[in-house]
Design a protein around this motif. Structure first.
Motif, mmCIF file in Angstrom:
data_model
loop_
_atom_site.group_PDB
_atom_site.id
_atom_site.type_symbol
_atom_site.label_atom_id
_atom_site.label_comp_id
_atom_site.label_asym_id
_atom_site.label_seq_id
_atom_site.Cartn_x
_atom_site.Cartn_y
_atom_site.Cartn_z
ATOM 1 N N CYS A 158 0.817 -1.210 0.000
ATOM 2 C CA CYS A 158 0.000 0.000 0.000
ATOM 3 C C CYS A 158 0.855 1.266 0.000
ATOM 4 N N VAL A 159 1.870 1.313 0.886
ATOM 5 C CA VAL A 159 2.682 2.533 0.954
ATOM 6 C C VAL A 159 3.541 2.675 -0.297
ATOM 7 N N GLY A 160 3.896 1.534 -0.952
ATOM 8 C CA GLY A 160 4.597 1.626 -2.216
ATOM 9 C C GLY A 160 3.708 2.220 -3.292
ATOM 10 N N MET A 161 2.423 1.822 -3.309
ATOM 11 C CA MET A 161 1.462 2.397 -4.250
ATOM 12 C C MET A 161 1.270 3.889 -3.997
ATOM 13 N N LEU A 162 1.193 4.284 -2.727
ATOM 14 C CA LEU A 162 0.996 5.702 -2.398
ATOM 15 C C LEU A 162 2.217 6.535 -2.798
ATOM 16 N N GLU A 163 3.402 5.951 -2.688
ATOM 17 C CA GLU A 163 4.596 6.674 -3.132
ATOM 18 C C GLU A 163 4.508 6.970 -4.622
ATOM 19 N N ARG A 164 4.120 5.968 -5.444
ATOM 20 C CA ARG A 164 3.971 6.181 -6.893
ATOM 21 C C ARG A 164 2.909 7.224 -7.193
ATOM 22 N N LEU A 165 1.799 7.176 -6.448
ATOM 23 C CA LEU A 165 0.727 8.149 -6.660
ATOM 24 C C LEU A 165 1.196 9.570 -6.386
ATOM 25 N N MET A 166 1.950 9.759 -5.300
ATOM 26 C CA MET A 166 2.440 11.103 -4.974
ATOM 27 C C MET A 166 3.452 11.588 -6.015
ATOM 28 N N LEU A 167 4.283 10.677 -6.518
ATOM 29 C CA LEU A 167 5.226 11.068 -7.570
ATOM 30 C C LEU A 167 4.493 11.429 -8.856
ATOM 31 N N ALA A 168 3.407 10.686 -9.159
ATOM 32 C CA ALA A 168 2.619 11.004 -10.353
ATOM 33 C C ALA A 168 2.028 12.400 -10.260
#
Length: 799
Positions: free
Chosen positions: A192-202
Motif C-alpha cells: 500500500c505505501v509503495g502504491m501511495l509513493e507512486r501516486l504522490m510522484l505522479a
C-alpha cells in the motif's frame, strides 16, 4: 500546421487525490517510561529526565488530537518532532510484551477502512502510523496550493515529493516490522505505501507538466514529462489491481488512476505527434495519434464509474483535439506525403523523463542531534561505539604507519645523499652529526677544556689542606711522645701507663699509609696537569662556539665550466621544499576528524543495521586515505628527481672532497672529546679522594668535641676530689671520717685508694679506646690521658 490547445490540460487542475490521516487511540507513554527509568537506572535519573518525559507526553497528545484543530504545517511539524522522539525512545526503551520491557499498547485505525484497526506493544506500529500521517498531511498540503501560479505549482511539487518520501521511508524501514510485530492494517503494508509513493510522484510530475505547458516548452519536452506522469499512474494502477489492495480502495480511486494513466499517455502521444508533424513525419504522426485515441477510448469503457466530471471533460477535450489533428494528417498524407503508416506494435516506446523523486527522509527525520534522553546509553550502543572507535583507530594507525614509512624512506634517502646538510654547508650553516653534536654540547656545558684550569686549582688547594692536616697530626704525636718520655723518666716505676709507641702503633701505621696516599695523589695530580698541557692544543677545538664554526666550508668552485651553480642549487632546494610539504598535516587531519566524529547520537537513533551505519560513517575517511596514498606516491617521485639533481650538485661543487674534510674534522673532535673525558674523569677521582679525606676530618672534629665535653666534666670531678684531699685534717679521727666521705663520693674503698683506682680505671678505658679508635681521633685521646697524668703527678707529690 495547427497549434496545440491548452484546454486538454486546463481542466485537470485540482483533479488530484488527497490522503486522509490515520486515527489513533489515546496512549500514556509518560508513566511506563518513567517506571522503566526508575527500575533500571534510578529515581534521580528519572527526575533529571522529567522534562523529556513531559515533552513525549505533550507530543503524543498533539498526535491524538483531531487534525482539524491545527494548520497543516503545524501538524506536519508535530509529526516530525514526535517521530524523532520515537527514534530516541526506540534505542533506549525496549517496548514489547517481555517482562522486563516497557509495556505500552499502540492502537491505530486503517486510513481507508476506518473500522479496521491494529493494536501492538510495538514501537514500529507507532512509527508507521506517524510516517503515514506525515505523508498524508503533505499530500493535503500539495493539494491545497494554488497551482494556477508558478510558485504554487513549485510548492505543490515539493509537498508531493515530501509525501512520496514519507511513504517510501515507511515502506523501507517500518512496514515490514509492523507485520513481524503482529497483525497490522493494510494501509501501512509494503504494497500500500509503495502504491501511495507512486501516486504522490505522479501528482508531483503532473504539477511539473502543468508548469512546462505554462512556460511554453517544446513539444518534445512536454511529451517526455507527460509520458513519465502516465508511467507513474500506470504503476499505481498496477498496484491497486493486485492483492491486498484489490478490494481495499473505493472504486473512484481506481477509476481516477486508470483515467489519469490513459490521459497522460494520450497527452504524450499528442505532444509527440505535434513534433512529428513539424518534422513532416506524417506516417508516424498518424500512428501516434491513433494510439493515444485508442487508449482514451479503452479507458472510458473499462474504468469504473464515479470519476470526477472535470477529469472526464479533460479526456473528451484531448480526444477531440487528437481526432482533429488525425483527420488533418490523414488528408495531408493522402494528398501530399503518401507515407506508410506503421502499425502500433511497431512503434518504439515514447521517451520519458522523470523530473521528481521522493524526498530523502533520512535527513529530514535525522534524530542524531536530538538531546532527548541523552543521558541514557544502553550497553548495545556503548559496545557498538567501542567497535566503531576501534575501526577508526585502525584506519588512523594504518595511515600513520604509511606516513611514518614514507618519512623514514625519505629521511634515509636524504641521509645517503647528505641532504640537506650539504645545502646548509654551502650557505655557511654546516652541521655536526647529531650524536657528535650532543657530545660536544655536554662537554661545553660541563665547562669545556677552558674550565680544566679551575678544577686543577681545586685539586691543588685540597691537597695543600690535607698535607697541612698531616703535618699537624705528626707534630701532635711527637709532642705527646715527648711528654710520655718526660713523665716516665720523672716517676719511674710509678708511671704505669703503657708505652706510648706501643699505644699509638696502629695510629702511626695508618698515618704513614695516609702520607703515602697523599704522595701518590700528588704524583697523579702532576700527571693530570702534564696531560692537560700536552693535549690542550687538541682539546681547544671543543671551546669553539658554535662548534660548527670549526667545520670546513663548502664554496662555489673557483672555475665554472658553463654550469650555472645557482640554478643547480635553486632547483635542488625547491625539490627539497616540495618533499617536506608532501603529506604535511594529513595525520593531524585524520586525528582531528576522529575527534569531531561523534557517532553516538547516530547509533542511538539508528533504525537499521549497525554494519550499514559503520560502512557509511567510515567512508568519511576514504578521501583522506586516498589523499595520503596519492601524496606518498608523489613523494617517491620527488625523491627520484632529487637523486638526479643531487648527482649534478655533487659534481658541480666537488662534494667528495668536502665530505673527506668533514670526516677528518669529525675524527679530531671525537679524539678531543675522548681525551677531555679521560682527563675529566681523573680530575673527578682526585677531587673525590680529597673531599673524602675532608669528610673524615669533619667527623673526627665532631667526635673530638664530644670527648672534650666529657673530659671537662671529669676534670671538674677530679678538681673537687683534689680539693677534698688537700683539706684532709691531721687528726686521725677526723682523717678517718674524711676517708669515709671520699669513699662515699667515689665508691672505691678508702679515700686515697679510691682515687687511685678511679684514675687507673679511666686510664685503662682511655688506652683501650685509643687502640680501637680511628687514627684521626687517637691523638686527641692521648691528650686526654695527658690530663690524667698531670693529676697523678700532683697526687704523687701530695703522697
Amino acid at each position: 500546421m495547427s497549434t496545440p490547445s491548452s484546454s486538454s490540460t486546463a481542466t485537470t487542475t485540482n483533479i488530484m487525490l488527497a490522503i486522509h490521516e490515520k486515527k489513533t487511540l489515546p496512549t500514556d507513554l509518560y508513566r511506563p517510561l518513567r517506571n522503566y527509568i526508575v527500575f533500571n537506572y534510578s529515581e534521580r535519573d528519572a527526575q533529571t529526565l522529567e522534562d523529556d518525559l513531559d515533552t513525549i507526553k505533550t507530543l503524543r497528545n498533539q498526535i491524538e488530537r483531531s487534525s482539524t484543530l491545527d494548520s497543516l504545517p503545524t501538524r506536519r511539524d508535530a509529526l516530525q518532532n514526535y517521530f524523532k522522539a520515537l527514534i530516541s525512545i526506540e534505542s533506549r526503551f525496549p517496548i514489547s510484551k517481555e517482562p522486563d520491557h516497557v509495556h505500552v499498547t499502540f492502537t491505530w485505525h486503517d486510513a481507508f477502512k476506518n473500522k479496521n484497526k491494529a493494536s501492538q506493544e510495538n514501537v514500529h506500529l507507532e512509527k508507521a502510523g506517524v510516517l503515514f500521517n506525515l505523508g498524508a498531511v503533505n499530500s493535503q498540503l500539495g493539494l491545497g496550493f494554488d497551482r494556477g501560479s508558478v510558485e504554487g505549482r513549485r510548492d505543490a511539487v515539493k509537498a508531493f515529493c515530501y509525501a512520496a518520501g514519507a511513504f517510501a521511508y515507511l515502506r523501507d524501514n517500518e512496514a515490514g516490522k509492523v507485520v513481524v510485530g503482529g497483525s497490522g492494517t493494510v494501509d501501512v503494508s509494503v504494497e500500500c505505501v509503495g502504491m501511495l509513493e507512486r501516486l504522490m510522484l505522479a501528482q508531483a510530475q503532473e504539477c511539473v507538466f502543468e508548469n512546462t505547458i505554462a512556460k511554453g516548452s517544446s513539444h518534445s519536452v512536454c511529451s517526455k514529462i507527460a509520458r513519465q506522469v502516465g508511467l507513474y499512474y500506470e504503476e499505481t494502477l498496477a498496484a491497486l489491481n493486485v492483492a491486498p489492495l484489490t478490494q481495499h480502495f473505493d472504486k473512484t480511486w481506481l477509476s481516477h488512476v486508470q483515467l489519469k494513466a490513459a490521459l497522460f499517455y494520450a497527452e504524450a502521444c499528442y505532444r509527440y505527434s505535434l513534433e512529428l508533424h513539424d518534422k513532416e513525419e506524417i506516417g508516424e504522426e498518424i500512428a501516434r495519434l491513433k494510439s493515444g485515441i485508442g487508449a482514451l477510448t479503452d479507458a472510458k469503457k473499462s474504468s469504473p464509474k464515479g470519476a470526477a466530471q472535470q477529469l472526464l471533460d479533460a479526456i473528451n477535450k484531448l480526444e477531440s483535439n487528437m481526432k482533429t489533428n488525425l483527420e488533418r494528417a490523414l488528408k495531408e498524407n493522402d494528398r501530399v506525403y503518401l507515407m506508410r503508416v506503421p502499425t502500433p506494435s511497431s512503434l518504439s516506446p515514447l521517451p520519458a523523463f522523470a523530473m521528481v523523486k521522493p524526498l530523502n527522509m533520512s535527513e529530514v527525520l535525522d534524530a542524531s542531534k536530538e538531546r532527548m534522553f541523552a543521558s541514557i546509553v544502553p550497553d548495545s550502543s556503548a559496545k557498538a561505539l567501542s567497535r566503531y572507535t576501534e575501526m577508526v583507530d585502525d584506519i588512523i594507525r594504518t595511515q600513520a604507519e604509511k606516513l611514518q614509512q614514507g618519512s623514514e624512506l625519505a629521511r634515509v634517502s636524504l641521509k645517503e645523499m647528505d641532504l640537506p646538510d650539504s645545502i646548509l654547508a654551502l650557505e655557511g650553516h654546516s652541521v655536526l652529526p647529531t650524536p657528535l653534536w650532543e657530545d660536544v654540547e655536554a662537554v661545553q656545558i660541563s665547562g669545556g677544556p677552558a674550565g680544566l684550569d679551575g678544577e686543577l686549582q681545586q685539586l691543588r688547594d685540597l691537597r695543600r689542606v690535607n698535607n697541612e692536616f698531616l703535618v699537624q697530626t705528626e707534630e701532635l704525636l711527637q709532642k705527646e711522645a715527648a711528654e710520655d718520655t718526660q713523665f716516665r723518666s720523672q716517676f719511674g716505676s710509678r708511671w704505669t701507663r703503657q708505652q706510648y709507641s706501643t699505644l699509638t702503633k696502629n695510629l702511626q701505621d695508618r698515618l704513614n699509609r695516609f702520607a703515602a696516599n697523599l704522595k701518590q695523589a700528588a704524583e697523579s695530580d702532576g700527571k693530570i696537569e702534564h696531560s692537560v698541557r700536552d693535549n690542550m692544543a687538541l682539546m681547544c677545538i671543543l671551546d669553539r662556539r658554535p662548534i660548527e664554526s670549526a667545520l670546513p666550508t663548502l664554496a662555489k668552485p673557483m672555475m665554472s665550466l658553463d654550469v650555472n651553480e645557482d640554478a643547480v642549487v635553486g632547483t635542488l632546494k625547491q625539490s627539497l621544499v616540495m618533499l617536506l610539504l608532501r603529506v604535511l598535516g594529513l595525520e593531524d587531519l585524520l586525528k582531528d576528524k576522529k575527534r569531531k566524529d561523534d557517532i553516538l547520537p547516530k547509533l542511538m537513533t539508528s533504525t537499521g543495521s549497525y554494519e550499514d551505519l559503520f560502512r557509511k560513517e567510515i567512508s568519511k575517511y576514504n578521501h583522506i586515505c586516498e589523499e595520503i596514498s596519492s601524496e606518498l606516491l608523489a613523494k617517491r617521485q620527488v625523491l627520484l628527481h632529487i637523486q638526479a639533481q643531487n648527482r649534478e650538485f655533487a659534481g658541480t661543487f666537488n662534494i667528495e672532497d668536502y665530505k673527506a674534510a668533514c670526516d677528518k674534522c669529525y675524527k679530531q673532535i671525537e679524539a678531543a672529546i675522548a681525551k677531555y673525558r679521560e682527563i675529566k674523569e681523573n680530575i673527578n677521582e682526585g677531587l673525590k679522594f680529597y673531599v673524602t679525606l675532608q669528610n673524615w676530618r669533619l667527623e673526627a672534629i665532631k667526635k673530638n668535641l664530644e670527648r672534650i665535653t666529657r673530659q671537662q666534666k671529669w676534670d671538674q670531678q677530679i678538681n673537687e676530689l683534689m680539693k677534698a684531699i688537700e683539706a684532709l685534717p691531721e687528726d686521725p679521727k677526723e682523717l678517718s671520717y674524711a676517708q669515709e666521705k671520699v669513699k662515699e663520693d667515689v665508691g672505691h674503698g678508702s679515700g686515697l685508694e679510691a682515687v687511685e683506682k678511679k684514675l687507673e680505671k679511666d686510664r685503662t678505658y682511655s688506652s683501650r679506646e685509643q687502640g680501637e679508635a680511628d687514627w684521626q681521633l687517637a691523638s686527641e685521646t692521648d691528650l686526654q690521658d695527658f690530663h690524667y697524668t698531670i693529676f697523678e703527678h700532683k697526687w704523687a707529690g701530695i703522697h
